[in-house]
Design an enzyme around this catalytic site. Structure first.
Site, PDB file in Angstrom:
ATOM      1  N   ASP A   1       0.904  -1.212  -0.078  1.00 27.74           N
ATOM      2  CA  ASP A   1       0.196   0.024   0.073  1.00 27.74           C
ATOM      3  C   ASP A   1       1.121   1.138   0.142  1.00 27.74           C
ATOM      4  O   ASP A   1       1.142   1.924   1.186  1.00 27.74           O
ATOM      5  CB  ASP A   1      -0.925   0.068   1.288  1.00 27.74           C
TER       6      ASP A   1
HETATM    7  C1  LIG Z   1      -1.471   5.103   1.624  1.00 27.69           C
HETATM    8  S1  LIG Z   1       0.034   5.218   2.725  1.00 27.69           S
HETATM    9  C2  LIG Z   1      -0.103   3.911   3.506  1.00 27.69           C
HETATM   10  C3  LIG Z   1      -1.162   3.630   4.544  1.00 27.69           C
HETATM   11  C4  LIG Z   1      -0.803   2.416   5.456  1.00 27.69           C
HETATM   12  N1  LIG Z   1      -1.373   1.116   4.577  1.00 27.69           N
HETATM   13  C5  LIG Z   1      -1.663   2.667   6.553  1.00 27.69           C
HETATM   14  O1  LIG Z   1      -2.370   1.891   7.214  1.00 27.69           O
HETATM   15  O2  LIG Z   1      -1.445   3.728   7.166  1.00 27.69           O
HETATM   16  C6  LIG Z   1       1.367   5.048   1.542  1.00 27.69           C
HETATM   17  C7  LIG Z   1       2.626   4.984   2.134  1.00 27.69           C
HETATM   18  O3  LIG Z   1       3.591   4.476   1.198  1.00 27.69           O
HETATM   19  C8  LIG Z   1       4.744   5.240   1.270  1.00 27.69           C
HETATM   20  N2  LIG Z   1       5.419   5.176  -0.057  1.00 27.69           N
HETATM   21  C9  LIG Z   1       5.171   5.772  -1.153  1.00 27.69           C
HETATM   22  N3  LIG Z   1       6.221   5.180  -2.333  1.00 27.69           N
HETATM   23  C10 LIG Z   1       6.708   4.365  -1.532  1.00 27.69           C
HETATM   24  C11 LIG Z   1       7.693   3.532  -1.862  1.00 27.69           C
HETATM   25  N4  LIG Z   1       8.081   3.384  -3.266  1.00 27.69           N
HETATM   26  N5  LIG Z   1       8.339   2.523  -1.295  1.00 27.69           N
HETATM   27  C12 LIG Z   1       8.169   2.779   0.174  1.00 27.69           C
HETATM   28  N6  LIG Z   1       7.191   3.366   0.701  1.00 27.69           N
HETATM   29  C13 LIG Z   1       6.513   4.187  -0.326  1.00 27.69           C
HETATM   30  C14 LIG Z   1       4.326   6.853   1.518  1.00 27.69           C
HETATM   31  O4  LIG Z   1       5.194   7.789   1.847  1.00 27.69           O
HETATM   32  C15 LIG Z   1       3.150   6.504   2.482  1.00 27.69           C
HETATM   33  O5  LIG Z   1       3.809   6.492   3.792  1.00 27.69           O
END
Ligand SMILES: C[S@@+](CC[C@H](N)C(=O)[O-])C[C@H]1O[C@@H](n2cnc3c(N)ncnc32)[C@H](O)[C@@H]1O
Length: 211
Positions: free
Chosen positions: A131
């Site tokens: 996610d």
């Molecule tokens: C929608 S949020 C996740 C929500 C999480 N499932 C929760 O329960 O709170 C997406 C997260 O992924 C991170 N993110 C975005 N692209 C990423 C990547 N390529 N690798 C790791 N983390 C990433 C963002 O910074 C963000 O913290």
């Protein structure tokens, strides 16, 4: 209430007028702490999709709801969390966001989930939960499109033991993602999740493949 700039842009954590905690990246809504059922379902589908969810990997951290749902299950012995934004990890460590990082089962790897997954041993994981963005069709970071492709999903499969499970969150139905999961895992279960988003009825989706 908290703001940071990284090479990907501006990350803002703010308290909305209705009291909810909201995360935005470059002005785009990422999530809030009011509607978290789909983030938790991502974990529940993984937990019920494998007999022994002992060692799992989550990308990314967000506000921690997927990780928290995993930690409620005592079969889970270790959770590797890949999070690309160091500020988010710091805010959680500082208590700006309720923390899931003080649980000894959690290890955070600050970096791109693709690199964190690639660094795992083949067959080492029971579950991988993705996610990291709003789904393949509404990307916050364009570079994340590769995460929904059969190439990266194939790497995920390699890192899962036989009987392991992959779950992927998406804010919209994606036939391309379903096809990619099916191509790599030989099947794909799709769970639509009805959610209320600031008064609007929406459907989010969890895609599941099993190795
Ligand atoms: C929608 S949020 C996740 C929500 C999480 N499932 C929760 O329960 O709170 C997406 C997260 O992924 C991170 N993110 C975005 N692209 C990423 C990547 N390529 N690798 C790791 N983390 C990433 C963002 O910074 C963000 O913290």
């Amino acid at each position: 209430m908290a703001q940071a700039v990284s090479e990907r842009g501006e990350l803002v954590l703010r308290r909305r007028g209705d009291g909810a905690l909201e995360l935005r990246v470059n002005g785009v809504f990422v999530m809030d702490d009011r509607e978290t059922s789909s983030e938790e379902l991502l974990a529940d589908v993984a937990l019920s999709g494998t007999a022994s969810p002992s060692r799992v990997l989550v990308g990314g951290l967000g506000l921690g709801y997927t990780v928290r749902a995993l930690l409620r299950d005592s079969r889970v012995r270790s959770v590797v969390v890949a999070e690309i934004e160091p500020a988010l990890v710091e805010w959680m460590r500082a208590g700006v966001v309720p923390s899931v990082l003080d649980d000894p089962r959690v290890v955070v790897a600050v970096g791109d989930v693709r690199a964190v997954v690639a660094a795992q041993g083949d067959g080492a994981l029971d579950g991988i939960l993705l996610d990291v963005d709003n789904g393949p069709d509404f990307l916050v970071y364009n570079e994340n499109s590769a995460i929904y492709s059969s190439g990266f999903l194939g790497v995920c499969r390699q890192k899962l033991r036989a009987g392991g499970v992959l779950t992927v969150w998406s804010s919209s139905a994606s036939s391309a993602l379903e096809t990619a999961v099916r191509a790599v895992f030989g099947g794909c279960a799709v769970s639509p999740v009805p959610v209320k988003l600031q008064g609007r009825d929406e459907l989010y989706y969890v895609y599941q493949g099993g190795s």
